[in-house]
Design a protein around this motif. Structure first.
Motif, PDB file in Angstrom:
ATOM      1  N   TRP A 102       0.823  -1.211   0.000  1.00 18.46           N
ATOM      2  CA  TRP A 102       0.000   0.000   0.000  1.00 18.46           C
ATOM      3  C   TRP A 102       0.859   1.264   0.000  1.00 18.46           C
ATOM      4  O   TRP A 102       0.495   2.280  -0.575  1.00 18.46           O
ATOM      5  CB  TRP A 102      -0.936  -0.010   1.202  1.00 18.46           C
ATOM      6  CG  TRP A 102      -1.832   1.182   1.286  1.00 18.46           C
ATOM      7  CD1 TRP A 102      -1.850   2.136   2.251  1.00 18.46           C
ATOM      8  CD2 TRP A 102      -2.847   1.565   0.340  1.00 18.46           C
ATOM      9  NE1 TRP A 102      -2.809   3.087   1.974  1.00 18.46           N
ATOM     10  CE2 TRP A 102      -3.428   2.759   0.809  1.00 18.46           C
ATOM     11  CE3 TRP A 102      -3.308   1.013  -0.849  1.00 18.46           C
ATOM     12  CZ2 TRP A 102      -4.459   3.403   0.129  1.00 18.46           C
ATOM     13  CZ3 TRP A 102      -4.337   1.663  -1.535  1.00 18.46           C
ATOM     14  CH2 TRP A 102      -4.897   2.833  -1.045  1.00 18.46           C
ATOM     15  N   TYR A 127      -4.528   2.041   7.694  1.00 16.85           N
ATOM     16  CA  TYR A 127      -5.644   1.331   7.060  1.00 16.85           C
ATOM     17  C   TYR A 127      -6.795   2.284   6.772  1.00 16.85           C
ATOM     18  O   TYR A 127      -7.108   3.175   7.564  1.00 16.85           O
ATOM     19  CB  TYR A 127      -6.149   0.193   7.946  1.00 16.85           C
ATOM     20  CG  TYR A 127      -7.348  -0.501   7.317  1.00 16.85           C
ATOM     21  CD1 TYR A 127      -7.160  -1.471   6.343  1.00 16.85           C
ATOM     22  CD2 TYR A 127      -8.639  -0.112   7.644  1.00 16.85           C
ATOM     23  CE1 TYR A 127      -8.247  -2.064   5.718  1.00 16.85           C
ATOM     24  CE2 TYR A 127      -9.732  -0.709   7.024  1.00 16.85           C
ATOM     25  CZ  TYR A 127      -9.530  -1.680   6.066  1.00 16.85           C
ATOM     26  OH  TYR A 127     -10.604  -2.259   5.435  1.00 16.85           O
ATOM     27  N   PRO A 130     -11.721  -0.100   1.627  1.00 13.94           N
ATOM     28  CA  PRO A 130     -11.483  -0.220   0.182  1.00 13.94           C
ATOM     29  C   PRO A 130     -12.304   0.787  -0.602  1.00 13.94           C
ATOM     30  O   PRO A 130     -13.353   1.251  -0.146  1.00 13.94           O
ATOM     31  CB  PRO A 130     -11.920  -1.660  -0.121  1.00 13.94           C
ATOM     32  CG  PRO A 130     -12.887  -1.999   0.975  1.00 13.94           C
ATOM     33  CD  PRO A 130     -12.386  -1.288   2.190  1.00 13.94           C
ATOM     34  N   TRP A 150      -8.454  -1.751  -3.030  1.00 15.42           N
ATOM     35  CA  TRP A 150      -7.898  -0.547  -2.410  1.00 15.42           C
ATOM     36  C   TRP A 150      -7.144   0.191  -3.505  1.00 15.42           C
ATOM     37  O   TRP A 150      -6.236  -0.367  -4.146  1.00 15.42           O
ATOM     38  CB  TRP A 150      -6.954  -0.922  -1.273  1.00 15.42           C
ATOM     39  CG  TRP A 150      -7.653  -1.362  -0.024  1.00 15.42           C
ATOM     40  CD1 TRP A 150      -7.876  -0.598   1.099  1.00 15.42           C
ATOM     41  CD2 TRP A 150      -8.209  -2.646   0.266  1.00 15.42           C
ATOM     42  NE1 TRP A 150      -8.541  -1.325   2.046  1.00 15.42           N
ATOM     43  CE2 TRP A 150      -8.762  -2.592   1.572  1.00 15.42           C
ATOM     44  CE3 TRP A 150      -8.319  -3.838  -0.455  1.00 15.42           C
ATOM     45  CZ2 TRP A 150      -9.394  -3.675   2.164  1.00 15.42           C
ATOM     46  CZ3 TRP A 150      -8.948  -4.925   0.125  1.00 15.42           C
ATOM     47  CH2 TRP A 150      -9.483  -4.842   1.421  1.00 15.42           C
ATOM     48  N   GLN A 214     -11.787   7.403  -3.650  1.00 19.80           N
ATOM     49  CA  GLN A 214     -12.642   6.609  -2.785  1.00 19.80           C
ATOM     50  C   GLN A 214     -14.083   6.730  -3.262  1.00 19.80           C
ATOM     51  O   GLN A 214     -14.503   7.730  -3.830  1.00 19.80           O
ATOM     52  CB  GLN A 214     -12.550   7.095  -1.335  1.00 19.80           C
ATOM     53  CG  GLN A 214     -11.164   6.941  -0.738  1.00 19.80           C
ATOM     54  CD  GLN A 214     -10.803   5.515  -0.486  1.00 19.80           C
ATOM     55  OE1 GLN A 214     -11.671   4.652  -0.365  1.00 19.80           O
ATOM     56  NE2 GLN A 214      -9.518   5.218  -0.410  1.00 19.80           N
TER      57      GLN A 214
END
Length: 215
Positions: A102, A127, A130, A150, A214
């Protein structure tokens, strides 16, 4: 402009071939050798090559066996022949790999995994939820397996099939136990790979705006 595409944690070559077919310099990397014996495959830990100038995109499929909801029971009652310490150590290793991917020094990134349990989320650095979840049948593969994506500097994938097939196969969920079960369950879907190459490949020539996409 075509880019250098790294497909991490893939032995099958499904995603690598999808991007290569569209003119990209695509490579895969896995601890296993390439199933198709391609010379565009690197055997080893993908973290050792993340800074090799993969200038545009990474599509990663890190092992999910200890991160996903379906396996959380083993953290409380391990399978025969295994210990709780081993289960939690594998969870820590899986979360560390996901975190490293990531945060890879690559402008555009996608990481694929199933729905995660809370212990995994707690261990992944920075974190966040997703960007989207997809089903293979939305991209022409008549199977059911909810998959989370993600995304960093990539838009959500647009489905290529608008109607659910009448006969969806639950192959992954019904796969019997055996030495190849984990390997076969991780095999990616050609229709999704084609959508990634078709929809994200053209973005490689653009400079990313360094924003998180997102839903």
């Amino acid at each position: 402009m075509m880019g250098r595409v790294l497909v991490a944690c893939e032995f099958s070559g499904v995603v690598r071939r999808a991007f290569a077919a569209r003119g990209h310099d695509a490579w895969s990397c896995d601890l296993l050798p390439a199933e198709d014996r391609s010379n565009k495959h690197i055997v080893g830990d993908v973290r050792d090559i993340l800074d090799w100038g993969w200038d545009m995109l990474i599509v990663a499929h890190p092992p999910c066996i200890r991160l996903c909801n379906s396996g959380v029971r083993w953290l409380h009652r391990p399978p025969a022949g295994r210990s709780l310490d081993e289960m939690w150590r594998e969870l820590d290793d899986g979360a560390a790999l996901f975190s490293d991917l990531w945060h890879a020094p690559i402008p555009r990134r996608c990481i694929e995994n199933p729905v995660m349990h809370r212990y995994a989320k707690e261990r992944i650095r920075d974190y966040r939820p997703p960007a989207q979840s997809i089903q293979p049948w939305q991209f022409g593969d008549p199977e059911s397996k909810r998959t989370c994506l993600w995304l960093h500097n990539l838009p959500p994938l647009e489905p290529t099939v608008t109607q659910k097939p009448d006969a969806v196969v639950h192959r992954v969920h019904r796969m019997p136990p055996g030495p190849d079960r984990s390997r076969e369950r991780s095999r990616f879907f050609p229709g999704v790979a084609a959508a990634m190459a078709d929809q994200w490949g053209p973005l490689i020539e653009d400079e990313p705006e360094q924003v998180e996409m997102q839903m």
